[in-house]
Each structure stands twice: as structure tokens, then as C-alpha cells.
Design a protein around this motif. Structure first.
Motif, PDB file in Angstrom:
ATOM      1  N   GLY A 182       4.683  -2.649  -5.717  1.00  0.00           N
ATOM      2  CA  GLY A 182       3.938  -1.405  -5.594  1.00  0.00           C
ATOM      3  C   GLY A 182       4.434  -0.320  -6.533  1.00  0.00           C
ATOM      4  O   GLY A 182       3.635   0.505  -7.016  1.00  0.00           O
ATOM      5  N   ILE A 183       5.748  -0.289  -6.806  1.00  0.00           N
ATOM      6  CA  ILE A 183       6.288   0.699  -7.751  1.00  0.00           C
ATOM      7  C   ILE A 183       5.633   0.530  -9.116  1.00  0.00           C
ATOM      8  O   ILE A 183       5.193   1.501  -9.747  1.00  0.00           O
ATOM      9  CB  ILE A 183       7.819   0.554  -7.855  1.00  0.00           C
ATOM     10  CG1 ILE A 183       8.497   1.044  -6.566  1.00  0.00           C
ATOM     11  CG2 ILE A 183       8.356   1.345  -9.045  1.00  0.00           C
ATOM     12  CD1 ILE A 183       9.986   0.761  -6.513  1.00  0.00           C
ATOM     13  N   GLY A 184       5.554  -0.708  -9.593  1.00  0.00           N
ATOM     14  CA  GLY A 184       4.927  -0.959 -10.883  1.00  0.00           C
ATOM     15  C   GLY A 184       3.450  -0.594 -10.898  1.00  0.00           C
ATOM     16  O   GLY A 184       2.962   0.025 -11.856  1.00  0.00           O
ATOM     17  N   ILE A 185       2.736  -0.957  -9.823  1.00  0.00           N
ATOM     18  CA  ILE A 185       1.306  -0.629  -9.746  1.00  0.00           C
ATOM     19  C   ILE A 185       1.108   0.888  -9.732  1.00  0.00           C
ATOM     20  O   ILE A 185       0.228   1.427 -10.414  1.00  0.00           O
ATOM     21  CB  ILE A 185       0.690  -1.267  -8.493  1.00  0.00           C
ATOM     22  CG1 ILE A 185       0.712  -2.794  -8.603  1.00  0.00           C
ATOM     23  CG2 ILE A 185      -0.738  -0.774  -8.284  1.00  0.00           C
ATOM     24  CD1 ILE A 185       0.260  -3.506  -7.340  1.00  0.00           C
ATOM     25  N   SER A 186       1.934   1.579  -8.957  1.00  0.00           N
ATOM     26  CA  SER A 186       1.799   3.028  -8.830  1.00  0.00           C
ATOM     27  C   SER A 186       2.025   3.732 -10.161  1.00  0.00           C
ATOM     28  O   SER A 186       1.248   4.619 -10.552  1.00  0.00           O
ATOM     29  CB  SER A 186       2.789   3.551  -7.779  1.00  0.00           C
ATOM     30  OG  SER A 186       2.646   4.934  -7.596  1.00  0.00           O
ATOM     31  N   VAL A 187       3.081   3.344 -10.858  1.00  0.00           N
ATOM     32  CA  VAL A 187       3.377   3.981 -12.144  1.00  0.00           C
ATOM     33  C   VAL A 187       2.255   3.702 -13.142  1.00  0.00           C
ATOM     34  O   VAL A 187       1.808   4.602 -13.869  1.00  0.00           O
ATOM     35  CB  VAL A 187       4.731   3.483 -12.686  1.00  0.00           C
ATOM     36  CG1 VAL A 187       4.959   3.970 -14.122  1.00  0.00           C
ATOM     37  CG2 VAL A 187       5.865   3.958 -11.793  1.00  0.00           C
ATOM     38  N   GLY A 188       1.771   2.454 -13.193  1.00  0.00           N
ATOM     39  CA  GLY A 188       0.705   2.113 -14.122  1.00  0.00           C
ATOM     40  C   GLY A 188      -0.580   2.875 -13.847  1.00  0.00           C
ATOM     41  O   GLY A 188      -1.212   3.427 -14.764  1.00  0.00           O
TER      42      GLY A 188
ATOM     43  N   LEU B 200      -5.349   7.730  -8.671  1.00  0.00           N
ATOM     44  CA  LEU B 200      -5.673   6.312  -8.517  1.00  0.00           C
ATOM     45  C   LEU B 200      -4.744   5.569  -7.555  1.00  0.00           C
ATOM     46  O   LEU B 200      -5.212   4.680  -6.827  1.00  0.00           O
ATOM     47  CB  LEU B 200      -5.671   5.626  -9.886  1.00  0.00           C
ATOM     48  CG  LEU B 200      -6.845   5.956 -10.812  1.00  0.00           C
ATOM     49  CD1 LEU B 200      -6.761   5.148 -12.096  1.00  0.00           C
ATOM     50  CD2 LEU B 200      -8.173   5.693 -10.112  1.00  0.00           C
ATOM     51  N   PRO B 201      -3.429   5.876  -7.509  1.00  0.00           N
ATOM     52  CA  PRO B 201      -2.584   5.184  -6.524  1.00  0.00           C
ATOM     53  C   PRO B 201      -3.063   5.389  -5.085  1.00  0.00           C
ATOM     54  O   PRO B 201      -2.969   4.462  -4.259  1.00  0.00           O
ATOM     55  CB  PRO B 201      -1.198   5.798  -6.748  1.00  0.00           C
ATOM     56  CG  PRO B 201      -1.205   6.179  -8.192  1.00  0.00           C
ATOM     57  CD  PRO B 201      -2.599   6.665  -8.449  1.00  0.00           C
ATOM     58  N   TYR B 202      -3.586   6.570  -4.756  1.00  0.00           N
ATOM     59  CA  TYR B 202      -4.092   6.802  -3.409  1.00  0.00           C
ATOM     60  C   TYR B 202      -5.326   5.947  -3.133  1.00  0.00           C
ATOM     61  O   TYR B 202      -5.480   5.368  -2.051  1.00  0.00           O
ATOM     62  CB  TYR B 202      -4.439   8.283  -3.219  1.00  0.00           C
ATOM     63  CG  TYR B 202      -3.261   9.121  -2.834  1.00  0.00           C
ATOM     64  CD1 TYR B 202      -2.954   9.349  -1.493  1.00  0.00           C
ATOM     65  CD2 TYR B 202      -2.427   9.684  -3.792  1.00  0.00           C
ATOM     66  CE1 TYR B 202      -1.867  10.115  -1.118  1.00  0.00           C
ATOM     67  CE2 TYR B 202      -1.335  10.448  -3.441  1.00  0.00           C
ATOM     68  CZ  TYR B 202      -1.057  10.660  -2.098  1.00  0.00           C
ATOM     69  OH  TYR B 202       0.030  11.405  -1.737  1.00  0.00           O
ATOM     70  N   LEU B 203      -6.215   5.863  -4.112  1.00  0.00           N
ATOM     71  CA  LEU B 203      -7.424   5.062  -3.926  1.00  0.00           C
ATOM     72  C   LEU B 203      -7.074   3.581  -3.817  1.00  0.00           C
ATOM     73  O   LEU B 203      -7.643   2.850  -2.996  1.00  0.00           O
ATOM     74  CB  LEU B 203      -8.382   5.298  -5.102  1.00  0.00           C
ATOM     75  CG  LEU B 203      -8.908   6.732  -5.242  1.00  0.00           C
ATOM     76  CD1 LEU B 203      -9.783   6.851  -6.487  1.00  0.00           C
ATOM     77  CD2 LEU B 203      -9.695   7.151  -4.012  1.00  0.00           C
TER      78      LEU B 203
ATOM     79  N   LEU C 238      10.350  -9.341   2.800  1.00  0.00           N
ATOM     80  CA  LEU C 238       9.046  -9.409   2.146  1.00  0.00           C
ATOM     81  C   LEU C 238       8.511  -8.009   1.839  1.00  0.00           C
ATOM     82  O   LEU C 238       7.889  -7.782   0.782  1.00  0.00           O
ATOM     83  CB  LEU C 238       8.064 -10.160   3.049  1.00  0.00           C
ATOM     84  CG  LEU C 238       6.792 -10.699   2.411  1.00  0.00           C
ATOM     85  CD1 LEU C 238       7.122 -11.714   1.331  1.00  0.00           C
ATOM     86  CD2 LEU C 238       5.881 -11.329   3.464  1.00  0.00           C
ATOM     87  N   SER C 239       8.762  -7.061   2.732  1.00  0.00           N
ATOM     88  CA  SER C 239       8.313  -5.687   2.506  1.00  0.00           C
ATOM     89  C   SER C 239       9.008  -5.063   1.298  1.00  0.00           C
ATOM     90  O   SER C 239       8.381  -4.328   0.520  1.00  0.00           O
ATOM     91  CB  SER C 239       8.572  -4.835   3.750  1.00  0.00           C
ATOM     92  OG  SER C 239       7.812  -5.288   4.850  1.00  0.00           O
ATOM     93  N   LEU C 240      10.289  -5.346   1.125  1.00  0.00           N
ATOM     94  CA  LEU C 240      11.011  -4.823  -0.033  1.00  0.00           C
ATOM     95  C   LEU C 240      10.455  -5.415  -1.332  1.00  0.00           C
ATOM     96  O   LEU C 240      10.330  -4.709  -2.340  1.00  0.00           O
ATOM     97  CB  LEU C 240      12.498  -5.126   0.104  1.00  0.00           C
ATOM     98  CG  LEU C 240      13.244  -4.319   1.178  1.00  0.00           C
ATOM     99  CD1 LEU C 240      14.642  -4.890   1.388  1.00  0.00           C
ATOM    100  CD2 LEU C 240      13.326  -2.845   0.786  1.00  0.00           C
TER     101      LEU C 240
ATOM    102  N   ALA D 144       0.830  -1.202   0.000  1.00  0.00           N
ATOM    103  CA  ALA D 144       0.000   0.000   0.000  1.00  0.00           C
ATOM    104  C   ALA D 144       0.870   1.259   0.000  1.00  0.00           C
ATOM    105  O   ALA D 144       0.630   2.200  -0.774  1.00  0.00           O
ATOM    106  CB  ALA D 144      -0.925   0.000   1.212  1.00  0.00           C
ATOM    107  N   GLY D 145       1.899   1.281   0.859  1.00  0.00           N
ATOM    108  CA  GLY D 145       2.757   2.458   0.943  1.00  0.00           C
ATOM    109  C   GLY D 145       3.495   2.735  -0.349  1.00  0.00           C
ATOM    110  O   GLY D 145       3.580   3.889  -0.802  1.00  0.00           O
TER     111      GLY D 145
END
Length: 414
Positions: free
Chosen positions: A157-163, A171-174, A149-151, A21-22
Motif C-alpha cells: 500500500g505504501i508504494g501504491i499510495s506514493v505512486g 487518488l489514494p482515497y478513491l 499478512l497485514s504488514l 486499503a488503510g
């Protein structure tokens, strides 16, 4: 899919989801703040100030709630508050509509209050819960596994955020808010609290008096331990140094060093550096997990001494770097050292705490961290404004020097 029986597995899933999430939220947060909402530097600074002040005010209160009533309740409540806060922040652009930027800014500040409040309910309580459930000896290796695991979750998350950000900046915040809600529901179903005993409150005692007694007991633990007093003070310095480094290393690369003449945007460079730092952190944590004995306080102190020396040297190297290659190398090694230091420090600190006041004391340490960032970060920033960014980075490395004395003394203790 989810293991609802072993506390260690529940803890690992919790850390995976919160890291995911972060990373989803904060990888591209500046695109939403600056490009979409149009916030200026002063507004951005005030957003951070509101967050840190919220943490500073509520950290001790929420830690007392966890020690007085339930660590499980505190963590789950924090997850839902964070989910609500980030959902509000992602919806600010829609809720404000086309009325004014000020309306969106007020909504974002309100979301930051929820962010800080939710974070304080989780901070300290999650660690206190898992240490009680699995014991101090096993907790050290578990902290290392959770960091690894967090790393990995951060990379995802980096990939999801950019996409998502390319589709719509909010959208990344939601998505991050939805992940926090999912984590809250998962913990409601799977998180068990078997070792914690809530305080027996006298019939004549109010809830406020019971919480006050818990806080006073935690304060007494800190006051009676020279080591904990020292660590609260040193945390002030460490957080001030970290705040200065975190805020300024990118600025130093942009204005002080410059980027190679390659067909890559500035955002792409920072994305590559962030991904490389995460991958190297994964490798470092994997190596440390195999090599470091997390069961002995003396050995943990020796490891922290080495990692702190590496961070000091690399931040100084970044400040004095003559080229892009040297500067990026310093950034990457600093990130690796910080990735390993986090679980080692958590294990080292928890070996010096009593179970019944663990969350309260951890919250006090976290309060000193927030105070250091709120008060010390601007001091490091002032050095940059008065002299140069290089001078600020050197000041950040100097602020870490007292940690060498603390960990050096611990490594010599028999």
C-alpha cells in the motif's frame, strides 16, 4: 482465487484487503489535506476529534448489533460504509469545486463520520466472528498470521499510495474506498457464519429492547470480571500514551533531533523510516509466530509484559536521545514491539470473553481506547506545549507503566 470455504482463509483475505486499503489511504494523506485542500493545524485536529467522538458514541451500539443479530452482517455493512466514506473524502476536492475551502472541509468532516461509523461496525465483530468459527486455541496463531499478512499488505500500500499521490493527491482515497467496496463484495460471497446463534427475541420485545438486553449482558460480563475492569481502565492509559507518541515522534525528529545532512527530503526520510519499521515488524512477527505459544494465558501475559517494558524503554529513549541514530532506533524497536503485541493482546483478551457477548465487550474495550485518545491525547500534547516535546514523550512512557503490573500479575498466575 478466493477460498470461500475455510473461515481462517476468509479472515486472512479480509485483513489483507483492509490493511492494503488503510496503507494506500494514510501513507500520503497529509499531502491531500495540507498541500491540496490547505487545511490548517486546527482543522486537522478537529478532523481527528470528529473521528474519535464518532467511534466513542457508536462503538457500543454497533457491538450490540453484532451480538444480537449477526457478526457477518455487521462486518459487511462496515466495509461498505468505509468504502462510501473514503470515496466521499477523495471526491471532496471535486465536489466542492472552486467554491470555497469550507465546502471541502465540511465534506471531509462528513466522510470522517462515515469512517468512524463503518469502523465501529467492524471493530469487535470481525474478531468475535473468527474466534467463534475457529475456536480460541487456533485464534491465537491466526491473529499472528494475519498481522504478518497485514504488514506485507501495508508495504504494498505504501508504494501504491506514493505512486497515485504523485498523479493526483486524492487518488489514494478513491483507491482505498474501492478496495473497501471490493472487500465488502468478497465477504458477501465468501463469509459464512456457522457458529453464531442470534438472540431469540420474545414476541413482546422490540428490537431496541433486545439490543438493550445484549448490552446489559455484556456490561455485566465486564462488571463481574476484575480483570476486564482493569483492562478497560488500562486501555484508557495505553491509548492516551499511544496517541501522544503517534502524534509527536515525527515532530520530535523534525524540531528536536534534526535530520542528517544528506540529499534526502523530509518526506523521503519518513518514507524510509516507515518502510523499515514495517519490514522489521514483519521479521519480528515471523520470529514470534515460531517461538510464542499462543495457547496459554500465563505465557501470553509474560510476552505482553516483556513487550510493554520494551515500548516504555524505547519511548523514553526517544525522548532523551542525543542523536538521530538513537532516535530512529528507538522508533523502529517501538514499532516492532507494537507489531508483535497486537496479535498477542488480541489472543490474550479473547481468552477471557464469553462467546455470546464477545463483540459487545470488545466494543466496550474499543470505546475506552477512543476515550483515552480523545481525552488523554490532548493532555500529553499540553505537556509538550507547556514544557517540551521530550516531556510529552516521557509522559507517554509513564502512562504505560500500569500495564506492567497487570501483565506481571497475569504471568505469575497458575
Amino acid at each position: 482465487m478466493f477460498n470461500c470455504y475455510r473461515a481462517s482463509q476468509v479472515y486472512l483475505w479480509m485483513k489483507f484487503l483492509t490493511a492494503l486499503a488503510g496503507s494506500t489511504i494514510f501513507t500520503t494523506y497529509s499531502v491531500y489535506y495540507v498541500a491540496k485542500l490547505g487545511f490548517n493545524p486546527l482543522q486537522l485536529m478537529l478532523i481527528g476529534t470528529v473521528l474519535e467522538l464518532t467511534v466513542l458514541v457508536f462503538e457500543g451500539i454497533t457491538g450490540v448489533v453484532a451480538d444480537t443479530y449477526s457478526r457477518r452482517l455487521s462486518v459487511i455493512l462496515g466495509m461498505f460504509i468505509l468504502g462510501g466514506g473514503f470515496t466521499l473524502e477523495g471526491s471532496a476536492v471535486w465536489l466542492a469545486g472552486g467554491t470555497s475551502q469550507l465546502s471541502a472541509y465540511v465534506l471531509v468532516l462528513g466522510a470522517q463520520l462515515l469512517f468512524g461509523l463503518g469502523w465501529t461496525f467492524i471493530s469487535g465483530a470481525d474478531t468475535a466472528w473468527i474466534v467463534d468459527e475457529v475456536g480460541e486455541e487456533e485464534a491465537g496463531s491466526l491473529f499472528m498470521r494475519s498481522r504478518r499478512l497485514s504488514l506485507a499488505a501495508s508495504l504494498l500500500g505504501i508504494g501504491i499510495s506514493v505512486g497515485l499521490s504523485t498523479l493526483m493527491p486524492n487518488l489514494p482515497y478513491l483507491a482505498g474506498g474501492a478496495i473497501y467496496f471490493a472487500a465488502g463484495f468478497y465477504l458477501l460471497r465468501c463469509m459464512r457464519e456457522t457458529k453464531f446463534q442470534s438472540r431469540n427475541r420474545e414476541p413482546q420485545d422490540s428490537h431496541l429492547r433486545a439490543m438493550r438486553n445484549t448490552w446489559l449482558e455484556g456490561a455485566a460480563v465486564v462488571r463481574s470480571s476484575p480483570l476486564l475492569i482493569t483492562m478497560v481502565f488500562v486501555t484508557l492509559l495505553e491509548s492516551a500514551a499511544s496517541e501522544g507518541y503517534d502524534r509527536l515522534w515525527q515532530v520530535h525528529l523534525i524540531n528536536g533531533i534534526g535530520f542528517p545532512d544528506l540529499p534526502l527530503s523530509m518526506a523521503a526520510w519518513f518514507g524510509l523510516i516507515g518502510a523499515a519499521e514495517t519490514l522489521l515488524g514483519l521479521l519480528a512477527v515471523h520470529f514470534a509466530e515460531r517461538r510464542i505459544d499462543m495457547g496459554g494465558e500465563r505465557k501470553l501475559s509474560a510476552v505482553l509484559l516483556l513487550l510493554t517494558a520494551v515500548r516504555i524503554a524505547c519511548i523514553a529513549l526517544l525522548a532523551l536521545s542525543p542523536s538521530f541514530g538513537f532516535a530512529v532506533s528507538a522508533v523502529l524497536i517501538t514499532g516492532m514491539a507494537a507489531s508483535v503485541a497486537e496479535p498477542v493482546y488480541a489472543s490474550w483478551l479473547n481468552r477471557n470473553l464469553e462467546s455470546r457477548s464477545r463483540a459487545t465487550v470488545l466494543s466496550m474495550v474499543s470505546q475506552s481506547d477512543a476515550l483515552g485518545q480523545t481525552a488523554g491525547g490532548p493532555v500529553v500534547g499540553w505537556v509538550g506545549s507547556r514544557f517540551s516535546i521530550r516531556a510529552s514523550l516521557l509522559a507517554a512512557s509513564i502512562l504505560l507503566l500500569p500495564l506492567l503490573g497487570v501483565f506481571g500479575r497475569g504471568s505469575r498466575k497458575r
